[in-house]
Design an enzyme around this catalytic site. Structure first.
Site, PDB file in Angstrom:
ATOM      1  N   ASP A 172      -8.018   9.984  11.773  1.00 28.14           N
ATOM      2  CA  ASP A 172      -8.776  11.106  12.341  1.00 28.14           C
ATOM      3  C   ASP A 172     -10.287  10.906  12.157  1.00 28.14           C
ATOM      4  O   ASP A 172     -11.078  11.553  12.818  1.00 28.14           O
ATOM      5  CB  ASP A 172      -8.348  12.406  11.670  1.00 28.14           C
ATOM      6  CG  ASP A 172      -8.514  12.369  10.156  1.00 28.14           C
ATOM      7  OD1 ASP A 172      -8.240  11.319   9.551  1.00 28.14           O
ATOM      8  OD2 ASP A 172      -8.916  13.395   9.565  1.00 28.14           O
ATOM      9  N   GLY A 190       0.833  -1.206   0.000  1.00 31.96           N
ATOM     10  CA  GLY A 190       0.000   0.000   0.000  1.00 31.96           C
ATOM     11  C   GLY A 190       0.868   1.257   0.000  1.00 31.96           C
ATOM     12  O   GLY A 190       2.101   1.179  -0.084  1.00 31.96           O
ATOM     13  N   MET A 191       0.220   2.411   0.097  1.00 35.03           N
ATOM     14  CA  MET A 191       0.959   3.684   0.023  1.00 35.03           C
ATOM     15  C   MET A 191       1.931   3.828   1.207  1.00 35.03           C
ATOM     16  O   MET A 191       3.123   4.081   1.018  1.00 35.03           O
ATOM     17  CB  MET A 191      -0.035   4.857  -0.002  1.00 35.03           C
ATOM     18  CG  MET A 191       0.644   6.206  -0.081  1.00 35.03           C
ATOM     19  SD  MET A 191      -0.499   7.532  -0.473  1.00 35.03           S
ATOM     20  CE  MET A 191      -1.502   7.612   0.999  1.00 35.03           C
ATOM     21  N   TYR A 234     -16.327   3.982   7.249  1.00 31.12           N
ATOM     22  CA  TYR A 234     -14.869   3.817   7.355  1.00 31.12           C
ATOM     23  C   TYR A 234     -14.395   4.169   8.769  1.00 31.12           C
ATOM     24  O   TYR A 234     -13.704   3.376   9.427  1.00 31.12           O
ATOM     25  CB  TYR A 234     -14.175   4.691   6.302  1.00 31.12           C
ATOM     26  CG  TYR A 234     -12.687   4.837   6.481  1.00 31.12           C
ATOM     27  CD1 TYR A 234     -11.815   3.798   6.160  1.00 31.12           C
ATOM     28  CD2 TYR A 234     -12.128   6.029   6.975  1.00 31.12           C
ATOM     29  CE1 TYR A 234     -10.439   3.937   6.320  1.00 31.12           C
ATOM     30  CE2 TYR A 234     -10.759   6.184   7.133  1.00 31.12           C
ATOM     31  CZ  TYR A 234      -9.916   5.132   6.810  1.00 31.12           C
ATOM     32  OH  TYR A 234      -8.550   5.284   6.974  1.00 31.12           O
ATOM     33  N   ALA A 266      -5.553  -2.168   5.277  1.00 33.06           N
ATOM     34  CA  ALA A 266      -6.862  -1.653   5.695  1.00 33.06           C
ATOM     35  C   ALA A 266      -7.751  -1.511   4.475  1.00 33.06           C
ATOM     36  O   ALA A 266      -7.280  -1.581   3.334  1.00 33.06           O
ATOM     37  CB  ALA A 266      -6.694  -0.278   6.359  1.00 33.06           C
ATOM     38  N   TRP A 307      -4.977  12.780   6.333  1.00 37.06           N
ATOM     39  CA  TRP A 307      -4.605  13.442   5.067  1.00 37.06           C
ATOM     40  C   TRP A 307      -3.253  12.938   4.538  1.00 37.06           C
ATOM     41  O   TRP A 307      -2.347  13.710   4.217  1.00 37.06           O
ATOM     42  CB  TRP A 307      -4.535  14.962   5.264  1.00 37.06           C
ATOM     43  CG  TRP A 307      -5.802  15.651   5.624  1.00 37.06           C
ATOM     44  CD1 TRP A 307      -6.896  15.130   6.227  1.00 37.06           C
ATOM     45  CD2 TRP A 307      -6.110  17.052   5.395  1.00 37.06           C
ATOM     46  NE1 TRP A 307      -7.861  16.097   6.393  1.00 37.06           N
ATOM     47  CE2 TRP A 307      -7.404  17.287   5.896  1.00 37.06           C
ATOM     48  CE3 TRP A 307      -5.408  18.112   4.833  1.00 37.06           C
ATOM     49  CZ2 TRP A 307      -8.014  18.536   5.845  1.00 37.06           C
ATOM     50  CZ3 TRP A 307      -6.008  19.357   4.782  1.00 37.06           C
ATOM     51  CH2 TRP A 307      -7.292  19.565   5.279  1.00 37.06           C
ATOM     52  N   ASP A 333      -3.947 -13.068   3.929  1.00 39.84           N
ATOM     53  CA  ASP A 333      -5.199 -12.331   4.124  1.00 39.84           C
ATOM     54  C   ASP A 333      -5.434 -12.076   5.617  1.00 39.84           C
ATOM     55  O   ASP A 333      -5.542 -13.033   6.405  1.00 39.84           O
ATOM     56  CB  ASP A 333      -6.326 -13.184   3.515  1.00 39.84           C
ATOM     57  CG  ASP A 333      -7.675 -12.497   3.584  1.00 39.84           C
ATOM     58  OD1 ASP A 333      -7.803 -11.457   4.253  1.00 39.84           O
ATOM     59  OD2 ASP A 333      -8.614 -13.042   2.964  1.00 39.84           O
ATOM     60  N   ILE A 334      -5.557 -10.821   5.987  1.00 39.56           N
ATOM     61  CA  ILE A 334      -5.697 -10.506   7.423  1.00 39.56           C
ATOM     62  C   ILE A 334      -7.059 -10.927   7.988  1.00 39.56           C
ATOM     63  O   ILE A 334      -7.255 -10.916   9.200  1.00 39.56           O
ATOM     64  CB  ILE A 334      -5.437  -9.010   7.726  1.00 39.56           C
ATOM     65  CG1 ILE A 334      -6.448  -8.094   7.026  1.00 39.56           C
ATOM     66  CG2 ILE A 334      -4.012  -8.631   7.364  1.00 39.56           C
ATOM     67  CD1 ILE A 334      -6.392  -6.633   7.493  1.00 39.56           C
TER      68      ILE A 334
HETATM   69  N1  LIG Z   1      -4.722   7.397   3.049  1.00 43.55           N
HETATM   70  C1  LIG Z   1      -5.076   8.274   3.997  1.00 43.55           C
HETATM   71  O1  LIG Z   1      -5.332   9.474   3.742  1.00 43.55           O
HETATM   72  C2  LIG Z   1      -5.161   7.828   5.428  1.00 43.55           C
HETATM   73  C3  LIG Z   1      -5.530   8.758   6.420  1.00 43.55           C
HETATM   74  C4  LIG Z   1      -5.594   8.336   7.728  1.00 43.55           C
HETATM   75  C5  LIG Z   1      -5.287   7.032   8.081  1.00 43.55           C
HETATM   76  N2  LIG Z   1      -4.954   6.138   7.103  1.00 43.55           N
HETATM   77  C6  LIG Z   1      -4.650   4.762   7.497  1.00 43.55           C
HETATM   78  O2  LIG Z   1      -3.279   4.516   7.167  1.00 43.55           O
HETATM   79  C7  LIG Z   1      -3.095   3.128   6.851  1.00 43.55           C
HETATM   80  C8  LIG Z   1      -2.375   3.005   5.515  1.00 43.55           C
HETATM   81  O3  LIG Z   1      -3.157   3.641   4.521  1.00 43.55           O
HETATM   82  P1  LIG Z   1      -2.766   3.588   2.974  1.00 43.55           P
HETATM   83  O4  LIG Z   1      -3.408   4.767   2.336  1.00 43.55           O
HETATM   84  O5  LIG Z   1      -1.302   3.336   2.839  1.00 43.55           O
HETATM   85  O6  LIG Z   1      -3.586   2.275   2.534  1.00 43.55           O
HETATM   86  P2  LIG Z   1      -3.571   1.527   1.118  1.00 43.55           P
HETATM   87  O7  LIG Z   1      -2.658   2.193   0.167  1.00 43.55           O
HETATM   88  O8  LIG Z   1      -5.018   1.333   0.741  1.00 43.55           O
HETATM   89  O9  LIG Z   1      -2.915   0.116   1.490  1.00 43.55           O
HETATM   90  C9  LIG Z   1      -3.608  -0.906   2.128  1.00 43.55           C
HETATM   91  C10 LIG Z   1      -2.994  -2.228   1.697  1.00 43.55           C
HETATM   92  O10 LIG Z   1      -3.698  -3.300   2.337  1.00 43.55           O
HETATM   93  C11 LIG Z   1      -3.879  -4.333   1.369  1.00 43.55           C
HETATM   94  N3  LIG Z   1      -4.983  -5.222   1.725  1.00 43.55           N
HETATM   95  C12 LIG Z   1      -6.283  -5.113   1.395  1.00 43.55           C
HETATM   96  N4  LIG Z   1      -6.973  -6.163   1.841  1.00 43.55           N
HETATM   97  C13 LIG Z   1      -6.093  -6.980   2.473  1.00 43.55           C
HETATM   98  C14 LIG Z   1      -6.212  -8.220   3.132  1.00 43.55           C
HETATM   99  N5  LIG Z   1      -7.410  -8.840   3.269  1.00 43.55           N
HETATM  100  N6  LIG Z   1      -5.110  -8.763   3.679  1.00 43.55           N
HETATM  101  C15 LIG Z   1      -3.910  -8.157   3.567  1.00 43.55           C
HETATM  102  N7  LIG Z   1      -3.729  -6.972   2.950  1.00 43.55           N
HETATM  103  C16 LIG Z   1      -4.820  -6.378   2.413  1.00 43.55           C
HETATM  104  C17 LIG Z   1      -4.200  -3.537   0.123  1.00 43.55           C
HETATM  105  O11 LIG Z   1      -4.138  -4.327  -1.049  1.00 43.55           O
HETATM  106  P3  LIG Z   1      -5.061  -3.928  -2.313  1.00 43.55           P
HETATM  107  O12 LIG Z   1      -4.686  -2.543  -2.700  1.00 43.55           O
HETATM  108  O13 LIG Z   1      -4.701  -4.964  -3.345  1.00 43.55           O
HETATM  109  O14 LIG Z   1      -6.485  -4.021  -1.842  1.00 43.55           O
HETATM  110  C18 LIG Z   1      -3.115  -2.468   0.178  1.00 43.55           C
HETATM  111  O15 LIG Z   1      -1.898  -2.923  -0.366  1.00 43.55           O
HETATM  112  C19 LIG Z   1      -4.499   2.507   6.878  1.00 43.55           C
HETATM  113  O16 LIG Z   1      -4.689   1.902   8.128  1.00 43.55           O
HETATM  114  C20 LIG Z   1      -5.431   3.694   6.759  1.00 43.55           C
HETATM  115  O17 LIG Z   1      -6.688   3.452   7.364  1.00 43.55           O
HETATM  116  C21 LIG Z   1      -4.869   6.506   5.784  1.00 43.55           C
END
Ligand SMILES: NC(=O)c1ccc[n+]([C@@H]2O[C@H](COP(=O)([O-])OP(=O)(O)OC[C@H]3O[C@@H](n4cnc5c(N)ncnc54)[C@H](OP(=O)(O)O)[C@@H]3O)[C@@H](O)[C@H]2O)c1
Length: 297
Positions: A103, A12-13, A126, A61, A151, A37-38
């Protein structure tokens, strides 16, 4: 073999950023994404047993905030059940857990930065499932650190900065909401804070388990953020033409889900615990754009 770090959600990002930082730091780690798979407890336990894991970092997530409104069951499977499963697995192997939350656990009606023990009140699926995930983690493995952030943007995913860079190169004018306040967070800074927990604790520092807040410093709207992306992007050559950036209200921007209008997070606790300074959002944006210099308009 030294205890290693198990990075879950490594594609993921944030996970990709953390992988790169872990590689650079020389700390031993293994990374997994959807292949373990989590939501599958047996798969987690089986994988864990083959490693010698001292820490688990969970970046996996369900993050599609709008889609979640119509896909609550899948969202909950990942953000609540999946998070709880990881905590149970961590406990069974005696590992500490670092989990990322959001947040969006708050309703955004506050008028000062949210502290970790402020009452939560999510206003969408969410946020609700992420809050349920926090509670599941605290119950299933008390040796957990939960970092709420907001963000988030970085090199390795779709995010606001990439969208703005693209749109500003395509359009003559864009409108950006000016009635939601918060702080942007560069994945590199957050990943560095995650590593700081591990390094400090492994060095013997007593850092209490529980919830911490981390974002970059600053209190701005998405419109303010877009204006600065334009200014810096134009200066650095990542935006190659003019584009008028205009403010609008959330009401003008129909979305499936309400977003918190105020999501400032108080960072005093993490700063004191880790002894870190948190970079200002403008500076981190500059560093991000430099590191993103192969971006093609
Ligand atoms: N992005 C934001 O602005 C933001 C803000 C606040 C908090 N957060 C939190 O920060 C964390 C990281 O966010 P992010 O934006 O980096 O998330 P992301 O890019 O969506 O990465 C999530 C990763 O989890 C993988 N995943 C999905 N289903 C899964 C499963 N069943 N088992 C194992 N892995 C699985 C996804 O794979 P696929 O892509 O193939 O589904 C993806 O590689 C998350 O907890 C998020 O809630 C994010």
């Amino acid at each position: 073999m030294a205890d290693s770090i198990w990075l879950i959600g490594n594609k993921g990002m944030l996970g990709t950023e953390l992988s790169l930082l872990l590689e650079k730091s020389g700390l031993p780690f293994v990374g997994t994404d959807c292949e373990i798979d989590i939501t599958d407890t047996a798969a987690l336990e089986q994988f864990a047993k083959k490693q010698s894991v001292g820490w688990i970092i969970n970046c996996a997530a369900y993050t599609a905030v709008d889609r979640a409104e119509e896909d609550a069951e899948n969202c909950r499977r990942l953000n609540t059940l999946g998070a709880g499963n990881i905590a149970t697995c961590a406990k069974s192997i005696g590992a500490r857990l670092i989990h990322i939350s959001t947040d969006y656990v708050f309703d955004g009606n506050g008028n000062r930065p949210y502290r970790e023990d402020d009452a939560t009140n999510p206003i969408g699926v969410y946020g609700l499932t992420k809050r349920e995930g926090e509670l599941a983690i605290l119950e299933n493995n008390p040796r957990s650190y939960i970092i709420r952030t907001a963000w988030l943007y970085g090199r390795h995913g779709n995010n606001f900065v990439h969208t703005m860079l693209r749109l500003m190169n395509e359009r003559d004018e864009i409108k950006v909401v000016n009635d939601q306040r918060g702080s942007p967070t560069w994945t590199f800074d957050l990943a560095s804070a995650v590593l700081a927990f591990i390094k400090n604790v492994d060095a013997g520092k007593d850092i209490p388990f529980g919830i911490y807040h981390y974002t970059n410093e600053g209190n701005i709207t998405w419109f303010d953020f877009a204006k600065e992306i334009f200014r810096q992007g134009r200066e650095g050559g990542q935006i190659v033409k003019d584009c008028a950036v205009k403010p609008c209200t959330s009401a003008e921007y129909p979305a499936k889900v309400k977003r918190p209008v105020y999501s400032m997070l108080d960072k005093s606790k993490i700063k004191a615990a880790l002894g870190i300074e948190v970079p200002a959002w403008e500076k981190s944006l500059t560093e991000f754009l430099k590191s993103n210099d192969d971006f093609k308009p």
